[in-house]
Design a protein around this motif. Structure first.
Motif, PDB file in Angstrom:
ATOM      1  N   ILE A  33     -80.387   9.665-116.095  1.00  0.00           N
ATOM      2  CA  ILE A  33     -80.222   8.149-115.373  1.00  0.00           C
ATOM      3  C   ILE A  33     -81.550   7.941-114.375  1.00  0.00           C
ATOM      4  CG2 ILE A  33     -78.739   7.889-113.434  1.00  0.00           C
ATOM      5  CD1 ILE A  33     -77.495   8.779-116.393  1.00  0.00           C
ATOM      6  N   GLY A  34     -81.774   7.045-114.538  1.00  0.00           N
ATOM      7  CA  GLY A  34     -82.758   6.634-113.461  1.00  0.00           C
ATOM      8  C   GLY A  34     -82.152   5.921-111.968  1.00  0.00           C
ATOM      9  N   VAL A  35     -82.777   6.423-111.006  1.00  0.00           N
ATOM     10  CA  VAL A  35     -82.583   5.863-109.211  1.00  0.00           C
ATOM     11  C   VAL A  35     -83.887   5.370-109.553  1.00  0.00           C
ATOM     12  CG1 VAL A  35     -82.069   6.492-107.105  1.00  0.00           C
ATOM     13  CG2 VAL A  35     -81.194   6.970-108.829  1.00  0.00           C
ATOM     14  N   GLN A  36     -83.932   3.937-108.948  1.00  0.00           N
ATOM     15  CA  GLN A  36     -84.978   2.681-108.405  1.00  0.00           C
ATOM     16  C   GLN A  36     -84.484   2.497-106.845  1.00  0.00           C
ATOM     17  OE1 GLN A  36     -86.724  -0.192-111.055  1.00  0.00           O
ATOM     18  NE2 GLN A  36     -87.043  -1.437-109.636  1.00  0.00           N
ATOM     19  N   ALA A  37     -85.055   2.930-105.907  1.00  0.00           N
ATOM     20  CA  ALA A  37     -84.629   2.713-105.076  1.00  0.00           C
ATOM     21  C   ALA A  37     -86.193   2.879-103.620  1.00  0.00           C
ATOM     22  CB  ALA A  37     -83.732   3.414-104.379  1.00  0.00           C
ATOM     23  N   PRO A  38     -86.127   2.375-102.908  1.00  0.00           N
ATOM     24  CA  PRO A  38     -86.932   1.976-101.205  1.00  0.00           C
ATOM     25  C   PRO A  38     -86.520   3.976-101.122  1.00  0.00           C
ATOM     26  CG  PRO A  38     -85.091   0.537-100.531  1.00  0.00           C
ATOM     27  CD  PRO A  38     -84.398   1.308-102.091  1.00  0.00           C
ATOM     28  N   ILE A  39     -87.267   4.723-101.095  1.00  0.00           N
ATOM     29  CA  ILE A  39     -87.558   5.829-100.933  1.00  0.00           C
ATOM     30  C   ILE A  39     -88.249   6.415 -99.485  1.00  0.00           C
ATOM     31  CG2 ILE A  39     -88.581   8.498-101.094  1.00  0.00           C
ATOM     32  CD1 ILE A  39     -85.817   6.839-102.911  1.00  0.00           C
ATOM     33  N   THR A  40     -89.275   5.356 -99.514  1.00  0.00           N
ATOM     34  CA  THR A  40     -90.278   5.019 -98.640  1.00  0.00           C
ATOM     35  C   THR A  40     -90.059   3.721 -97.936  1.00  0.00           C
ATOM     36  OG1 THR A  40     -92.344   4.256 -99.875  1.00  0.00           O
ATOM     37  CG2 THR A  40     -91.535   6.763 -99.441  1.00  0.00           C
ATOM     38  N   ALA A  51     -80.459   7.467-103.856  1.00  0.00           N
ATOM     39  CA  ALA A  51     -80.907   9.146-104.429  1.00  0.00           C
ATOM     40  C   ALA A  51     -80.474   9.832-104.574  1.00  0.00           C
ATOM     41  CB  ALA A  51     -82.534   8.969-104.296  1.00  0.00           C
ATOM     42  N   ASP A  52     -79.798  10.310-102.818  1.00  0.00           N
ATOM     43  CA  ASP A  52     -78.832  11.796-102.179  1.00  0.00           C
ATOM     44  C   ASP A  52     -78.038  11.270-102.831  1.00  0.00           C
ATOM     45  OD1 ASP A  52     -80.923  12.264-101.106  1.00  0.00           O
ATOM     46  OD2 ASP A  52     -80.239  12.637 -98.849  1.00  0.00           O
ATOM     47  N   ALA A  53     -76.924  10.597-103.287  1.00  0.00           N
ATOM     48  CA  ALA A  53     -75.458  10.238-104.005  1.00  0.00           C
ATOM     49  C   ALA A  53     -75.534  10.481-105.148  1.00  0.00           C
ATOM     50  CB  ALA A  53     -75.143   8.890-103.597  1.00  0.00           C
ATOM     51  N   VAL A  54     -76.409   9.921-105.980  1.00  0.00           N
ATOM     52  CA  VAL A  54     -76.705   9.926-107.667  1.00  0.00           C
ATOM     53  C   VAL A  54     -77.435  11.363-108.235  1.00  0.00           C
ATOM     54  CG1 VAL A  54     -78.289   9.264-109.758  1.00  0.00           C
ATOM     55  CG2 VAL A  54     -76.966   7.682-107.955  1.00  0.00           C
ATOM     56  N   LYS A  55     -78.060  11.918-107.210  1.00  0.00           N
ATOM     57  CA  LYS A  55     -77.840  13.942-107.759  1.00  0.00           C
ATOM     58  C   LYS A  55     -76.480  13.982-107.039  1.00  0.00           C
ATOM     59  CE  LYS A  55     -82.787  13.491-105.926  1.00  0.00           C
ATOM     60  NZ  LYS A  55     -83.969  13.724-105.489  1.00  0.00           N
ATOM     61  N   LEU A  56     -76.251  13.973-106.544  1.00  0.00           N
ATOM     62  CA  LEU A  56     -74.608  14.774-105.343  1.00  0.00           C
ATOM     63  C   LEU A  56     -74.260  14.480-107.137  1.00  0.00           C
ATOM     64  CD1 LEU A  56     -73.031  16.918-103.996  1.00  0.00           C
ATOM     65  CD2 LEU A  56     -72.747  14.381-102.992  1.00  0.00           C
ATOM     66  N   VAL A  76     -86.114   9.691-109.948  1.00  0.00           N
ATOM     67  CA  VAL A  76     -86.423   8.484-109.047  1.00  0.00           C
ATOM     68  C   VAL A  76     -87.542   7.737-108.918  1.00  0.00           C
ATOM     69  CG1 VAL A  76     -85.872   8.690-106.253  1.00  0.00           C
ATOM     70  CG2 VAL A  76     -84.662  10.204-108.085  1.00  0.00           C
ATOM     71  N   CYS A  77     -87.984   7.107-108.625  1.00  0.00           N
ATOM     72  CA  CYS A  77     -88.386   6.114-108.968  1.00  0.00           C
ATOM     73  C   CYS A  77     -88.764   4.922-107.206  1.00  0.00           C
ATOM     74  CB  CYS A  77     -88.813   4.851-109.764  1.00  0.00           C
ATOM     75  SG  CYS A  77     -90.974   4.697-109.593  1.00  0.00           S
ATOM     76  N   ASP A  78     -89.727   5.468-106.687  1.00  0.00           N
ATOM     77  CA  ASP A  78     -90.434   4.465-105.121  1.00  0.00           C
ATOM     78  C   ASP A  78     -90.257   3.316-105.285  1.00  0.00           C
ATOM     79  OD1 ASP A  78     -90.229   4.193-102.684  1.00  0.00           O
ATOM     80  OD2 ASP A  78     -91.432   5.876-102.174  1.00  0.00           O
ATOM     81  N   ASP A  79     -89.579   2.074-104.957  1.00  0.00           N
ATOM     82  CA  ASP A  79     -90.495   0.894-105.587  1.00  0.00           C
ATOM     83  C   ASP A  79     -90.749   0.422-104.495  1.00  0.00           C
ATOM     84  OD1 ASP A  79     -87.574  -0.002-104.282  1.00  0.00           O
ATOM     85  OD2 ASP A  79     -86.123  -0.732-105.590  1.00  0.00           O
ATOM     86  N   GLN A  80     -90.113   0.728-102.934  1.00  0.00           N
ATOM     87  CA  GLN A  80     -90.458   0.769-100.990  1.00  0.00           C
ATOM     88  C   GLN A  80     -90.136  -1.098-100.940  1.00  0.00           C
ATOM     89  OE1 GLN A  80     -95.613   1.034-101.724  1.00  0.00           O
ATOM     90  NE2 GLN A  80     -95.178   2.814-102.716  1.00  0.00           N
ATOM     91  N   LEU A  99     -81.235   6.034-119.374  1.00  0.00           N
ATOM     92  CA  LEU A  99     -79.705   5.401-119.776  1.00  0.00           C
ATOM     93  C   LEU A  99     -79.445   3.873-118.617  1.00  0.00           C
ATOM     94  CD1 LEU A  99     -77.861   5.443-122.716  1.00  0.00           C
ATOM     95  CD2 LEU A  99     -76.353   6.212-120.954  1.00  0.00           C
ATOM     96  N   ALA A 100     -79.421   4.195-117.887  1.00  0.00           N
ATOM     97  CA  ALA A 100     -78.947   3.189-116.707  1.00  0.00           C
ATOM     98  C   ALA A 100     -79.631   3.537-115.238  1.00  0.00           C
ATOM     99  CB  ALA A 100     -77.720   4.209-116.777  1.00  0.00           C
ATOM    100  N   VAL A 101     -80.260   2.658-114.552  1.00  0.00           N
ATOM    101  CA  VAL A 101     -80.428   2.643-113.630  1.00  0.00           C
ATOM    102  C   VAL A 101     -79.572   1.721-112.501  1.00  0.00           C
ATOM    103  CG1 VAL A 101     -82.327   1.502-111.991  1.00  0.00           C
ATOM    104  CG2 VAL A 101     -83.100   1.877-114.813  1.00  0.00           C
ATOM    105  N   ILE A 102     -79.494   3.383-111.268  1.00  0.00           N
ATOM    106  CA  ILE A 102     -79.419   2.226-110.419  1.00  0.00           C
ATOM    107  C   ILE A 102     -79.839   2.694-108.897  1.00  0.00           C
ATOM    108  CG2 ILE A 102     -77.523   3.604-108.471  1.00  0.00           C
ATOM    109  CD1 ILE A 102     -76.591   5.396-110.742  1.00  0.00           C
ATOM    110  N   GLY A 103     -79.269   1.219-108.507  1.00  0.00           N
ATOM    111  CA  GLY A 103     -80.088   0.926-107.238  1.00  0.00           C
ATOM    112  C   GLY A 103     -80.688  -0.369-106.956  1.00  0.00           C
ATOM    113  N   SER A 104     -81.499  -0.804-106.840  1.00  0.00           N
ATOM    114  CA  SER A 104     -82.563  -1.857-105.578  1.00  0.00           C
ATOM    115  C   SER A 104     -82.615  -2.765-107.417  1.00  0.00           C
ATOM    116  CB  SER A 104     -82.971  -1.942-104.425  1.00  0.00           C
ATOM    117  OG  SER A 104     -84.051  -1.132-105.403  1.00  0.00           O
TER     118      SER A 104
END
Length: 104
Positions: A33-40, A51-56, A76-80, A99-104
Motif C-alpha cells: 500500500i502506498g502513502v503519498q503525502a507531504p511528510i515534510t 501516513a500514521d493512520a495507514v500504518k496503524l 511511504v513517499c514524501d511529495d512535500q 496496489l493502491a495509493v492513499i494520500g494527496s
C-alpha cells in the motif's frame, strides 16, 4: 479515533484484493500500500497524520492475519505538497509495485 475515510480506504482495498489470486505460491507475497503525502514541508502535519493512520490500519489488519492470507506492507513517499516531488513519488510507488495509493 480513526477517521471513517481511512477505514473506507482499507475496505476499498479489500474489495479489489480478490483479483490478486489466492494460490499457495502467492500466500507470503506482501500486498503493498502506498502513502503519498507531504511528510515534510508546509503541510507536514496532515501528511504525517495520513501516513500514521495507514500504518496503524495496516498493523491492525496484519494482526488479524493480513488480507486474504497476504501480509500488508506500507510504502511511504514524501511529495512535500508540491507537483514535481509528487510526480517522482508516483513513479517510485509504481516501481515499488504498490496496489493502491492513499494520500494527496
Amino acid at each position: 479515533m480513526m477517521r471513517p475515510f481511512y477505514k473506507t480506504m482499507l475496505w476499498a482495498l479489500m474489495a479489489v484484493a480478490p483479483g490478486l489470486g489466492a494460490t499457495q505460491a502467492l500466500a507470503a507475497t506482501p500486498i503493498r500500500i502506498g502513502v503519498q503525502a507531504p511528510i515534510t514541508g508546509q503541510y507536514a502535519n496532515e501528511g504525517q497524520g495520513i501516513a500514521d493512520a495507514v500504518k496503524l490500519l495496516v498493523k491492525q489488519q496484519n494482526a488479524k492475519g493480513g488480507l486474504l492470507g497476504h501480509p500488508l506492507e506500507v510504502r511511504v513517499c514524501d511529495d512535500q505538497g508540491e507537483a514535481a516531488p509528487a510526480a517522482i513519488c508516483a513513479r517510485q510507488l509504481v516501481n515499488d509495485g504498490v496496489l493502491a495509493v492513499i494520500g494527496s
